[in-house]
Every structure is written in structure tokens, then in C-alpha cells.
Design a protein around this motif. Structure first.
Motif, PDB file in Angstrom:
ATOM      1  N   MET A 110       0.825  -1.199   0.000  1.00 46.01           N
ATOM      2  CA  MET A 110       0.000   0.000   0.000  1.00 46.01           C
ATOM      3  C   MET A 110       0.865   1.257   0.000  1.00 46.01           C
ATOM      4  SD  MET A 110      -3.025   1.079  -0.332  1.00 46.01           S
ATOM      5  CE  MET A 110      -3.929  -0.462  -0.132  1.00 46.01           C
ATOM      6  N   MET A 111       2.014   1.225   0.680  1.00 41.89           N
ATOM      7  CA  MET A 111       2.933   2.369   0.645  1.00 41.89           C
ATOM      8  C   MET A 111       3.418   2.621  -0.777  1.00 41.89           C
ATOM      9  SD  MET A 111       5.386   2.286   4.016  1.00 41.89           S
ATOM     10  CE  MET A 111       4.800   2.901   5.612  1.00 41.89           C
ATOM     11  N   ASN A 112       3.728   1.540  -1.496  1.00 41.85           N
ATOM     12  CA  ASN A 112       4.170   1.689  -2.886  1.00 41.85           C
ATOM     13  C   ASN A 112       3.058   2.273  -3.751  1.00 41.85           C
ATOM     14  OD1 ASN A 112       6.799   0.735  -2.533  1.00 41.85           O
ATOM     15  ND2 ASN A 112       6.182  -1.403  -2.794  1.00 41.85           N
ATOM     16  N   MET A 113       1.827   1.858  -3.501  1.00 45.27           N
ATOM     17  CA  MET A 113       0.695   2.412  -4.254  1.00 45.27           C
ATOM     18  C   MET A 113       0.537   3.899  -3.949  1.00 45.27           C
ATOM     19  SD  MET A 113      -2.173  -0.631  -3.932  1.00 45.27           S
ATOM     20  CE  MET A 113      -3.406   0.370  -4.771  1.00 45.27           C
ATOM     21  N   ALA A 114       0.702   4.257  -2.673  1.00 46.40           N
ATOM     22  CA  ALA A 114       0.581   5.666  -2.293  1.00 46.40           C
ATOM     23  C   ALA A 114       1.689   6.491  -2.936  1.00 46.40           C
ATOM     24  CB  ALA A 114       0.629   5.800  -0.774  1.00 46.40           C
ATOM     25  N   ARG A 115       2.878   5.935  -2.994  1.00 40.84           N
ATOM     26  CA  ARG A 115       4.002   6.643  -3.619  1.00 40.84           C
ATOM     27  C   ARG A 115       3.718   6.902  -5.097  1.00 40.84           C
ATOM     28  NH1 ARG A 115       9.049   6.804  -1.554  1.00 40.84           N
ATOM     29  NH2 ARG A 115       8.622   4.981  -0.257  1.00 40.84           N
ATOM     30  N   LYS A 116       3.223   5.879  -5.795  1.00 38.26           N
ATOM     31  CA  LYS A 116       2.922   6.030  -7.221  1.00 38.26           C
ATOM     32  C   LYS A 116       1.780   7.016  -7.450  1.00 38.26           C
ATOM     33  CE  LYS A 116       4.500   1.377  -8.446  1.00 38.26           C
ATOM     34  NZ  LYS A 116       4.099   0.014  -8.911  1.00 38.26           N
ATOM     35  N   ALA A 117       0.881   7.121  -6.470  1.00 41.36           N
ATOM     36  CA  ALA A 117      -0.252   8.026  -6.596  1.00 41.36           C
ATOM     37  C   ALA A 117       0.090   9.442  -6.140  1.00 41.36           C
ATOM     38  CB  ALA A 117      -1.432   7.498  -5.782  1.00 41.36           C
ATOM     39  N   GLY A 118       1.343   9.657  -5.743  1.00 36.92           N
ATOM     40  CA  GLY A 118       1.745  10.973  -5.267  1.00 36.92           C
ATOM     41  C   GLY A 118       1.217  11.288  -3.882  1.00 36.92           C
ATOM     42  N   GLN A 119       0.935  10.254  -3.100  1.00 36.76           N
ATOM     43  CA  GLN A 119       0.373  10.420  -1.763  1.00 36.76           C
ATOM     44  C   GLN A 119       1.346   9.961  -0.679  1.00 36.76           C
ATOM     45  OE1 GLN A 119      -3.479   8.429  -1.835  1.00 36.76           O
ATOM     46  NE2 GLN A 119      -3.987   9.403  -3.785  1.00 36.76           N
ATOM     47  N   PHE A 120       2.635  10.053  -0.978  1.00 40.74           N
ATOM     48  CA  PHE A 120       3.660   9.614  -0.032  1.00 40.74           C
ATOM     49  C   PHE A 120       4.893  10.476  -0.244  1.00 40.74           C
ATOM     50  CE2 PHE A 120       7.006   7.043   1.770  1.00 40.74           C
ATOM     51  CZ  PHE A 120       6.402   6.291   2.764  1.00 40.74           C
ATOM     52  N   VAL A 121       5.365  11.117   0.818  1.00 37.85           N
ATOM     53  CA  VAL A 121       6.579  11.946   0.728  1.00 37.85           C
ATOM     54  C   VAL A 121       7.531  11.538   1.839  1.00 37.85           C
ATOM     55  CG1 VAL A 121       5.408  13.909  -0.310  1.00 37.85           C
ATOM     56  CG2 VAL A 121       5.590  13.767   2.184  1.00 37.85           C
ATOM     57  N   SER A 122       8.819  11.718   1.613  1.00 40.54           N
ATOM     58  CA  SER A 122       9.816  11.404   2.627  1.00 40.54           C
ATOM     59  C   SER A 122      10.820  12.543   2.743  1.00 40.54           C
ATOM     60  CB  SER A 122      10.530  10.089   2.285  1.00 40.54           C
ATOM     61  OG  SER A 122      11.142  10.163   1.007  1.00 40.54           O
ATOM     62  N   GLY A 123      11.526  12.551   3.862  1.00 41.96           N
ATOM     63  CA  GLY A 123      12.443  13.651   4.158  1.00 41.96           C
ATOM     64  C   GLY A 123      11.811  14.577   5.178  1.00 41.96           C
ATOM     65  N   SER A 124      12.577  14.981   6.175  1.00 44.14           N
ATOM     66  CA  SER A 124      12.009  15.746   7.282  1.00 44.14           C
ATOM     67  C   SER A 124      11.357  17.052   6.831  1.00 44.14           C
ATOM     68  CB  SER A 124      13.096  16.038   8.325  1.00 44.14           C
ATOM     69  OG  SER A 124      14.175  16.752   7.736  1.00 44.14           O
ATOM     70  N   ALA A 125      11.964  17.768   5.876  1.00 42.62           N
ATOM     71  CA  ALA A 125      11.406  19.053   5.434  1.00 42.62           C
ATOM     72  C   ALA A 125      10.051  18.852   4.752  1.00 42.62           C
ATOM     73  CB  ALA A 125      12.375  19.754   4.490  1.00 42.62           C
ATOM     74  N   LYS A 126       9.943  17.851   3.877  1.00 45.05           N
ATOM     75  CA  LYS A 126       8.686  17.592   3.180  1.00 45.05           C
ATOM     76  C   LYS A 126       7.608  17.108   4.141  1.00 45.05           C
ATOM     77  CE  LYS A 126      10.663  16.568  -1.371  1.00 45.05           C
ATOM     78  NZ  LYS A 126      10.807  15.539  -2.437  1.00 45.05           N
ATOM     79  N   VAL A 127       8.017  16.288   5.107  1.00 47.41           N
ATOM     80  CA  VAL A 127       7.052  15.790   6.085  1.00 47.41           C
ATOM     81  C   VAL A 127       6.530  16.942   6.940  1.00 47.41           C
ATOM     82  CG1 VAL A 127       6.750  14.320   8.115  1.00 47.41           C
ATOM     83  CG2 VAL A 127       8.035  13.472   6.138  1.00 47.41           C
ATOM     84  N   ASP A 128       7.440  17.799   7.405  1.00 44.51           N
ATOM     85  CA  ASP A 128       7.040  18.947   8.221  1.00 44.51           C
ATOM     86  C   ASP A 128       6.053  19.838   7.456  1.00 44.51           C
ATOM     87  OD1 ASP A 128       7.982  20.622  10.814  1.00 44.51           O
ATOM     88  OD2 ASP A 128       7.678  21.997   9.142  1.00 44.51           O
ATOM     89  N   ALA A 129       6.354  20.079   6.182  1.00 38.13           N
ATOM     90  CA  ALA A 129       5.484  20.920   5.364  1.00 38.13           C
ATOM     91  C   ALA A 129       4.119  20.278   5.163  1.00 38.13           C
ATOM     92  CB  ALA A 129       6.144  21.196   4.021  1.00 38.13           C
ATOM     93  N   ALA A 130       4.112  18.957   4.951  1.00 38.03           N
ATOM     94  CA  ALA A 130       2.844  18.248   4.748  1.00 38.03           C
ATOM     95  C   ALA A 130       1.983  18.296   6.003  1.00 38.03           C
ATOM     96  CB  ALA A 130       3.115  16.804   4.344  1.00 38.03           C
ATOM     97  N   VAL A 131       2.619  18.181   7.155  1.00 33.50           N
ATOM     98  CA  VAL A 131       1.877  18.234   8.420  1.00 33.50           C
ATOM     99  C   VAL A 131       1.305  19.628   8.641  1.00 33.50           C
ATOM    100  CG1 VAL A 131       2.082  18.104  10.925  1.00 33.50           C
ATOM    101  CG2 VAL A 131       3.173  16.360   9.492  1.00 33.50           C
ATOM    102  N   ARG A 132       2.129  20.653   8.461  1.00 34.54           N
ATOM    103  CA  ARG A 132       1.703  22.029   8.737  1.00 34.54           C
ATOM    104  C   ARG A 132       0.640  22.516   7.750  1.00 34.54           C
ATOM    105  NH1 ARG A 132       4.734  24.358  12.668  1.00 34.54           N
ATOM    106  NH2 ARG A 132       6.712  23.337  13.177  1.00 34.54           N
ATOM    107  N   SER A 133       0.618  21.934   6.544  1.00 36.56           N
ATOM    108  CA  SER A 133      -0.394  22.332   5.560  1.00 36.56           C
ATOM    109  C   SER A 133      -1.700  21.558   5.717  1.00 36.56           C
ATOM    110  CB  SER A 133       0.150  22.095   4.144  1.00 36.56           C
ATOM    111  OG  SER A 133       0.250  20.706   3.871  1.00 36.56           O
ATOM    112  N   GLY A 134      -1.669  20.513   6.540  1.00 34.75           N
ATOM    113  CA  GLY A 134      -2.859  19.682   6.713  1.00 34.75           C
ATOM    114  C   GLY A 134      -3.003  18.592   5.682  1.00 34.75           C
ATOM    115  N   ALA A 135      -1.990  18.421   4.828  1.00 36.72           N
ATOM    116  CA  ALA A 135      -2.076  17.399   3.783  1.00 36.72           C
ATOM    117  C   ALA A 135      -1.766  15.999   4.306  1.00 36.72           C
ATOM    118  CB  ALA A 135      -1.120  17.737   2.639  1.00 36.72           C
ATOM    119  N   ALA A 136      -1.045  15.913   5.420  1.00 40.17           N
ATOM    120  CA  ALA A 136      -0.607  14.615   5.933  1.00 40.17           C
ATOM    121  C   ALA A 136      -1.718  13.892   6.682  1.00 40.17           C
ATOM    122  CB  ALA A 136       0.597  14.795   6.848  1.00 40.17           C
TER     123      ALA A 136
END
Length: 231
Positions: A110-136
Motif C-alpha cells: 500500500m505504501m508503494n501504491m501511495a508513492r505512485k499516486a503521489g500520496q507519499f513523501v519522505s524527508g524531514s522538510a517535506k514531512v514537516d510541510a505536509a503536516v503544517r499544511s494539513g495534507a498529511a
């Protein structure tokens, strides 16, 4: 001495065993009923071995065990599967570990499916941004992630929760070490990651909660829920 999970005895042969089949959905160890999302279904394979039916779609009589590794191990040790399935079946000694591997494989898929669908990001900066924007929908850390990096993302989770007045914080999971993820995911292994809103992302969260619950018993300890806002 009887434990909280252990029944004092199994039903007699002529007792009502409806709870031990697919319609009853009763845990064969605790004898407590539950929804399909709270239980794992097991069936007998053609070779007479007991296998987990995670998708609840294999044919034949089924029995159920709560999503808890210790209960699966107890069902094997007490030979409860043969009684519940009314068959001379063999439950492997490592059935509990086998179910864990199946749950891991299901989560990775399912993680691989999410990655292919553009619904998975990695790296602390991207994760922080996703959380603060409400996308996570949820965040993931390796078990060896530095405390400082985890703390910064936790602060972002709390800020979103308080600022948006959500019912719960965004869930956070620590399920695998870096070396385990390298073996499972290769170059896609991560230290910090987030799944984003969408069907695949929701599937990741559901399976992560199931794996965590299986490993620790009881309810998933992931901090918070999906961040739904109050109405």
C-alpha cells in the motif's frame, strides 16, 4: 490462573459454535465478538495447514482471532484452530510470525501504491510541510530516527492539532528500523515520511494501525487520528 484474554474452557461439543465461523465473528481465544476490522480470519488451506485470510475472501469455514500476536500464539499452543474449524488441521508453530510478515507485506504494497499516486513523501522538510499544511494523514519514523528530528515533526503535529482544533493529532508510527526498511523497500527506505490525503494514503494508515495493533496488542497506540476538524 485465568488471564483477561483466556477463557476458562472451550464450549462443549454440543454447544452452539456459531461464534466460531464466518458469521459469528467471535475470537476463538477470548470468546469475545468483534467486527471484521477487529479480528483476523483464519481458514484451512487445501494441504490442511492453517492460514490467515487477511482479505476475508478465501472459501470454506473460517474462524477468528483478535488482532493480537499473543492471542494467535496462544491459539496455536492450545490447538484451538482444529476445534474451531472442526477439522484435523495443523497450525505451524511460527503462525504468529507468519501473520506479522503478511501484515508487513500488505503495508509495503500500500505504501508503494501511495508513492505512485503521489500520496507519499519522505524527508524531514517535506514531512514537516505536509503536516503544517494539513495534507498529511499520518507520519512515519524509523525506529532509529534522531530524537531531534522526531521532536520537530511532533511539534508540527501539535501545532496543526491546536491551530485547527482537530479532534486528534495526526497519527505517528515507528514500525521499522532503517535496516528493515532497506530490506523491504530498497532505495525507497526513509527516516521520516508522511502519507497524504487520498485513497491510497488512507489504505496505508489503516494497515499501519493494524500492524501496530497486532504487535502490541489491544488498540493501536499511534498518537492521534486522521486530524478531522470539529464540526
Amino acid at each position: 490462573m485465568m488471564t483477561a484474554h483466556e477463557p476458562d474452557a472451550l464450549p462443549d461439543e454440543d454447544d452452539d459454535l456459531a461464534g466460531y465461523d464466518v458469521n459469528g465473528r467471535m475470537c476463538i481465544v477470548t470468546r469475545e465478538s468483534g467486527s471484521p476490522e477487529e479480528l483476523i480470519r483464519f481458514v484451512a488451506a487445501p494441504d490442511g495447514t492453517v492460514v490467515a485470510d487477511l482479505k476475508r475472501e478465501l472459501p470454506g469455514r473460517g474462524c477468528w482471532v483478535k488482532i493480537d500476536r499473543s492471542l494467535v500464539d496462544r491459539a496455536v499452543a492450545k490447538k484451538l484452530f482444529a476445534r474451531a474449524l472442526k477439522m484435523d488441521v495443523k497450525a505451524a508453530d511460527d503462525l504468529g510470525a507468519s501473520v506479522d510478515r503478511l501484515l508487513v507485506a500488505q503495508l509495503m504494497q500500500m505504501m508503494n501504491m501511495a508513492r505512485k499516486a503521489g500520496q507519499f513523501v519522505s524527508g524531514s522538510a517535506k514531512v514537516d510541510a505536509a503536516v503544517r499544511s494539513g495534507a498529511a494523514l499520518a507520519v512515519f519514523h524509523s525506529t532509529g530516527a534522531a530524537d531531534d528530528g522526531v521532536r520537530k515533526i511532533d511539534q508540527a503535529r501539535k501545532a496543526w492539532h491546536l491551530g485547527m482544533e482537530t479532534e486528534e493529532e495526526i497519527p505517528s508510527f515507528r514500525l521499522f528500523s532503517e535496516s528493515e526498511m532497506e530490506g523491504l523497500m530498497g532505495q525507497n527506505a526513509f527516516i521520516h515520511a508522511a502519507v497524504l490525503a487520498g485513497q491510497a494514503g488512507e489504505g496505508v494508515v489503516k494497515r499501519a494501525k493494524m500492524l501496530e495493533q497486532y504487535r502490541i496488542g489491544g488498540q493501536s497506540r499511534a498518537a492521534g487520528g486522521a486530524g478531522r476538524q470539529k464540526q
